[in-house]
Design a protein around this motif. Structure first.
Motif, PDB file in Angstrom:
ATOM      1  N   ALA A  53       0.713  -1.261   0.061  1.00 23.25           N
ATOM      2  CA  ALA A  53      -0.073   0.114   0.037  1.00 23.25           C
ATOM      3  C   ALA A  53       1.000   1.401   0.097  1.00 23.25           C
ATOM      4  O   ALA A  53       0.476   2.379  -0.782  1.00 23.25           O
ATOM      5  CB  ALA A  53      -1.058  -0.141   1.133  1.00 23.25           C
ATOM      6  N   ARG A  54       2.153   1.282   0.725  1.00 26.26           N
ATOM      7  CA  ARG A  54       2.927   2.398   0.977  1.00 26.26           C
ATOM      8  C   ARG A  54       3.583   2.461  -0.534  1.00 26.26           C
ATOM      9  O   ARG A  54       3.958   3.623  -1.208  1.00 26.26           O
ATOM     10  CB  ARG A  54       3.932   2.355   1.947  1.00 26.26           C
ATOM     11  N   GLN A 109       2.471   1.799  -3.473  1.00 31.63           N
ATOM     12  CA  GLN A 109       1.283   2.141  -4.493  1.00 31.63           C
ATOM     13  C   GLN A 109       1.221   3.644  -4.287  1.00 31.63           C
ATOM     14  O   GLN A 109       1.304   4.413  -5.230  1.00 31.63           O
ATOM     15  CB  GLN A 109       0.143   1.458  -4.235  1.00 31.63           C
ATOM     16  N   ALA A 110       1.278   4.108  -3.064  1.00 33.24           N
ATOM     17  CA  ALA A 110       1.080   5.471  -2.913  1.00 33.24           C
ATOM     18  C   ALA A 110       2.301   6.203  -3.332  1.00 33.24           C
ATOM     19  O   ALA A 110       2.200   7.288  -3.795  1.00 33.24           O
ATOM     20  CB  ALA A 110       0.694   5.930  -1.296  1.00 33.24           C
ATOM     21  N   GLU A 150       1.547  10.126  -4.122  1.00 30.87           N
ATOM     22  CA  GLU A 150       0.965  10.332  -3.079  1.00 30.87           C
ATOM     23  C   GLU A 150       1.656  10.259  -1.976  1.00 30.87           C
ATOM     24  O   GLU A 150       1.342  10.991  -0.956  1.00 30.87           O
ATOM     25  CB  GLU A 150      -0.516   9.668  -3.015  1.00 30.87           C
ATOM     26  N   LEU A 151       2.954   9.931  -1.977  1.00 36.83           N
ATOM     27  CA  LEU A 151       3.760   9.665  -0.893  1.00 36.83           C
ATOM     28  C   LEU A 151       4.964  10.051  -1.258  1.00 36.83           C
ATOM     29  O   LEU A 151       5.593   9.455  -2.271  1.00 36.83           O
ATOM     30  CB  LEU A 151       3.592   8.317  -0.234  1.00 36.83           C
TER      31      LEU A 151
END
Length: 188
Positions: free
Chosen positions: A9-10, A12-13, A18-19
């Protein structure tokens, strides 16, 4: 301890912008800090319960940790992170993703070489030399060695489309153009 899917998830962000790299590194730092380097002090349960997830988790962490923190390195890491997460989603298998990871990380270079080989700019010997020095799994090297231009092109199309489940299936079978060549030799 975070799971492979927390890391995915991290990543992907991060891949989606987004991260930030700093935020990703800040999330990873305590994970690395909590991992004892002494094998006697490690928790064996994750390795016993889900070894493929655990191996992929640490391989992806290493991929992030070993990447260059420059703008160019960050762009490359974002691309690789996106492909790795798509691979995990496509295959739905940490084991298959771990096996494909060398191809996934080297995907742009591999497909460029395949395209140049198809155009005659890279000789068969040059192509085989690239394969010999690549860190691909043995069965992938074998498939690539026996694949003709049509099968290599189809592989790169599937890689580019992010259809990693199909890539995994392709690598488990004899390349389609090799089967046709075998049939022609047997008939003629």
């Amino acid at each position: 301890m975070p799971s492979l899917y927390d890391l995915a998830a991290r990543l992907q962000a991060f891949a989606a912008g987004e991260l930030t790299r700093e935020a990703l590194d800040a999330w990873i730092a305590p994970v690395l800090g909590a991992d004892p380097l002494d094998v006697e002090h490690q928790d064996d349960v994750p390795w016993e319960d889900a070894p493929d997830e655990e191996r992929l988790f640490w391989r992806l962490l290493y991929l992030v940790e070993s990447s260059e923190p420059t703008d160019e390195g960050e762009g490359a890491l974002r691309a690789v992170a996106g492909r790795a997460v798509r691979c995990l989603a496509s295959t739905a298998s940490p084991a298959a993703t771990l096996e494909l990871l060398p191809l996934v990380t080297d995907q742009p270079r591999l497909c460029t070489i395949v395209e140049r080989h198809a155009r005659g700019l890279v000789s068969r010997t040059g192509f085989l030399s690239v394969l010999a020095n690549a860190g691909y799994p043995p069965h992938a090297k074998l498939w690539l060695t026996h694949a003709g231009g049509e099968a290599l092109g189809a592989l790169c199309e599937r890689l580019t489309a992010g259809d990693y489940a199909e890539v995994a299936r392709m690598l488990e079978r004899v390349p389609s153009d090799a089967r046709r060549a075998d049939a022609r030799r047997a008939a003629g």
